[in-house]
Design an enzyme around this catalytic site. Structure first.
Site, PDB file in Angstrom:
ATOM      1  N   LEU A  41      14.923   3.406   5.611  1.00 38.07           N
ATOM      2  CA  LEU A  41      13.738   4.231   5.375  1.00 38.07           C
ATOM      3  C   LEU A  41      12.747   4.155   6.523  1.00 38.07           C
ATOM      4  O   LEU A  41      12.072   5.126   6.838  1.00 38.07           O
ATOM      5  CB  LEU A  41      13.053   3.806   4.066  1.00 38.07           C
ATOM      6  CG  LEU A  41      13.767   4.174   2.769  1.00 38.07           C
ATOM      7  CD1 LEU A  41      12.982   3.651   1.575  1.00 38.07           C
ATOM      8  CD2 LEU A  41      13.958   5.672   2.649  1.00 38.07           C
ATOM      9  N   GLY A  42      12.637   2.984   7.135  1.00 38.27           N
ATOM     10  CA  GLY A  42      11.683   2.865   8.230  1.00 38.27           C
ATOM     11  C   GLY A  42      11.560   1.446   8.718  1.00 38.27           C
ATOM     12  O   GLY A  42      12.113   0.511   8.142  1.00 38.27           O
ATOM     13  N   GLY A  44       8.390  -1.129  10.391  1.00 40.56           N
ATOM     14  CA  GLY A  44       7.018  -1.344  10.809  1.00 40.56           C
ATOM     15  C   GLY A  44       6.930  -2.533  11.740  1.00 40.56           C
ATOM     16  O   GLY A  44       7.951  -3.045  12.226  1.00 40.56           O
ATOM     17  N   GLY A  45       5.695  -2.992  11.974  1.00 40.60           N
ATOM     18  CA  GLY A  45       5.515  -4.100  12.887  1.00 40.60           C
ATOM     19  C   GLY A  45       6.052  -5.412  12.372  1.00 40.60           C
ATOM     20  O   GLY A  45       6.301  -6.337  13.137  1.00 40.60           O
ATOM     21  N   PHE A  46       6.246  -5.507  11.052  1.00 39.27           N
ATOM     22  CA  PHE A  46       6.592  -6.797  10.472  1.00 39.27           C
ATOM     23  C   PHE A  46       7.804  -6.736   9.558  1.00 39.27           C
ATOM     24  O   PHE A  46       8.011  -7.618   8.742  1.00 39.27           O
ATOM     25  CB  PHE A  46       5.392  -7.363   9.701  1.00 39.27           C
ATOM     26  CG  PHE A  46       4.132  -7.295  10.495  1.00 39.27           C
ATOM     27  CD1 PHE A  46       3.930  -8.136  11.572  1.00 39.27           C
ATOM     28  CD2 PHE A  46       3.148  -6.368  10.197  1.00 39.27           C
ATOM     29  CE1 PHE A  46       2.783  -8.065  12.332  1.00 39.27           C
ATOM     30  CE2 PHE A  46       1.995  -6.298  10.944  1.00 39.27           C
ATOM     31  CZ  PHE A  46       1.812  -7.149  12.018  1.00 39.27           C
ATOM     32  N   GLY A  47       8.602  -5.718   9.672  1.00 36.90           N
ATOM     33  CA  GLY A  47       9.775  -5.682   8.828  1.00 36.90           C
ATOM     34  C   GLY A  47      10.470  -4.334   8.808  1.00 36.90           C
ATOM     35  O   GLY A  47      10.027  -3.377   9.440  1.00 36.90           O
ATOM     36  N   THR A  49      12.529  -1.431   6.177  1.00 42.94           N
ATOM     37  CA  THR A  49      12.592  -0.953   4.800  1.00 42.94           C
ATOM     38  C   THR A  49      13.880  -0.161   4.587  1.00 42.94           C
ATOM     39  O   THR A  49      14.235   0.695   5.392  1.00 42.94           O
ATOM     40  CB  THR A  49      11.381  -0.050   4.483  1.00 42.94           C
ATOM     41  OG1 THR A  49      10.175  -0.752   4.798  1.00 42.94           O
ATOM     42  CG2 THR A  49      11.362   0.315   3.012  1.00 42.94           C
ATOM     43  N   LYS A  66      12.250  -4.324   1.184  1.00 47.07           N
ATOM     44  CA  LYS A  66      11.560  -4.573   2.439  1.00 47.07           C
ATOM     45  C   LYS A  66      11.901  -5.978   2.926  1.00 47.07           C
ATOM     46  O   LYS A  66      11.691  -6.949   2.212  1.00 47.07           O
ATOM     47  CB  LYS A  66      10.049  -4.459   2.261  1.00 47.07           C
ATOM     48  CG  LYS A  66       9.569  -3.061   1.915  1.00 47.07           C
ATOM     49  CD  LYS A  66       8.061  -3.023   1.830  1.00 47.07           C
ATOM     50  CE  LYS A  66       7.559  -1.615   1.496  1.00 47.07           C
ATOM     51  NZ  LYS A  66       6.085  -1.572   1.435  1.00 47.07           N
ATOM     52  N   ASP A 164      -4.765  -0.365   5.367  1.00 48.51           N
ATOM     53  CA  ASP A 164      -3.977   0.632   6.106  1.00 48.51           C
ATOM     54  C   ASP A 164      -3.829   1.926   5.318  1.00 48.51           C
ATOM     55  O   ASP A 164      -2.735   2.486   5.225  1.00 48.51           O
ATOM     56  CB  ASP A 164      -2.600   0.060   6.456  1.00 48.51           C
ATOM     57  CG  ASP A 164      -1.931   0.820   7.607  1.00 48.51           C
ATOM     58  OD1 ASP A 164      -2.649   1.550   8.331  1.00 48.51           O
ATOM     59  OD2 ASP A 164      -0.713   0.690   7.784  1.00 48.51           O
TER      60      ASP A 164
END
Length: 352
Positions: A41-42, A44-47, A49, A66, A164
């Site tokens: 799915l995507g 980010g900066g920390f993981g 998904t 996640k 956020d």
């Protein structure tokens, strides 16, 4: 293949090769003996998904997994990450009971890697909605505020600052149309304080948020509840104009966004947005409830106007046992109360 397509391809290849879930994605193998990993799915900066489905439950419901933290070799950092992970998972478990926040289904650690399993919300985020259907008018944005502000009030009451809020983190549920707030920055911030990140590079700052949507005090690492109010205000500007916040000019004196030239709004709603977007925290709305009250006042303005009196004083005749012509001064508060009673009487007469 253009440069953007190449980056996306590299991004997917990196995840598929370097994460446990990526390696079993679409292979039919089960993660934790129950989750079938469907797609990425995507990231980010920390993981990372993933979309998955729980094959051990009736109907094989979809969920989101996640991976919040990579493998760590330092036992002390791993212990701190485990403690923070448990704390944030507990918070998510508390706030996830709200219908407009994805429910936390599970959390666990495997070989130093941390995982959250959450309810999957099918739908478009607000950025996708604007790109698909165009910018929104004032009525629609007010409706957006009436949907998101109670959620904000709820998480603040649970001592959580999202940090956020932006169009990408607000989903319109395809099934029932509810607005859902996702991707809680509170979890990100706790994990971000651990030095090891996904690519094993040192984290230079613990700032969590998105430039343009994050309030000034958040950039200086002192977020407060009103920081979320600012982010919601910037999101309103995006819905009204389709312009990301970094495309607006800033006032050289106050530092505030210059947006009024792009939108024609009613004076009262202009006042509300201006107050949501104040650079100075003390001048901003301090809670979601304050914004909701300000929105509700707009519908009462005609009523309040009807109750106002332009007379400096009023003399009324009263019946008196000694002098039928004695006059009595009526204070402003009493005049207003009398006007309200008269207005209510007229209203009832019209209804009947």
């Amino acid at each position: 293949m253009n440069q953007m397509s190449q980056k996306i391809s590299n991004f997917r290849t990196d995840i598929l090769q370097n994460t446990q879930l990526g390696r079993i994605c679409a292979s039919g193998k089960l993660f934790c003996d129950r989750y079938e990993i469907i797609s990425i799915l995507g990231r980010g900066g920390f993981g990372v998904t993933f979309l998955a489905k729980n094959v051990r439950l009736p109907g094989h419901p979809l969920c989101v997994i996640k991976q919040l933290c990579p493998q760590m070799n330092n036992p002390q950092k791993l212990a701190r990450a485990r403690k923070r992970f448990a704390k944030e998972a507990k918070i998510l478990g508390q706030v996830g009971s709200h219908s407009q926040i994805p429910m936390l289904l599970d959390y666990f650690e495997i070989n130093g890697e941390f995982y959250l399993v959450q309810e999957y919300i099918s739908g478009l985020n607000l950025s996708q909605v604007v790109k698909k259907t165009g910018v929104k008018n004032e009525v629609s944005v007010k409706q957006f505020l009436r949907q998101i502000l109670p959620v904000l009030q709820y998480i603040h009451n649970n001592h959580v600052i999202h940090r956020d809020i932006k169009p990408h983190n607000l989903l319109h549920c395809q099934d029932d149309g509810r607005l859902v707030l996702i991707d809680f920055g509170a979890v990100k911030e706790e994990i971000a304080q651990v030095n090891d990140i996904y690519e094993n590079k040192q984290q230079q700052t613990s700032f969590v948020g998105t430039m343009g949507f994050a309030a000034p005090e958040q950039l200086s690492l002192h977020p407060v509840y009103a920081s979320d109010i600012y982010a919601v205000g910037v999101t309103c500007l995006y819905l009204l104009t389709g312009k990301p916040p970094l495309e607006f000019d800033y006032d050289s004196v106050t530092g505030e966004l210059c947006w009024q030239q792009y939108i024609d709004l009613t004076p009262h709603f202009t006042y509300i947005l201006n107050k949501m977007l104040k650079i100075c925290v003390e001048e901003r709305f301090q809670s979601a409830q304050e914004v909701l009250v300000a929105l509700s006042m707009e519908s009462e303005l005609p009523t309040l106007t009807d109750c106002l009196s332009s007379q400096r004083l009023s003399m009324v005749h009263t019946t008196h046992s000694q002098d039928d012509n004695i006059q009595q001064y009526l204070p402003p508060v009493s005049r207003t109360a009398q006007a309200i009673r008269q207005w209510r009487t007229k209203l009832k007469t019209k209804i009947c």
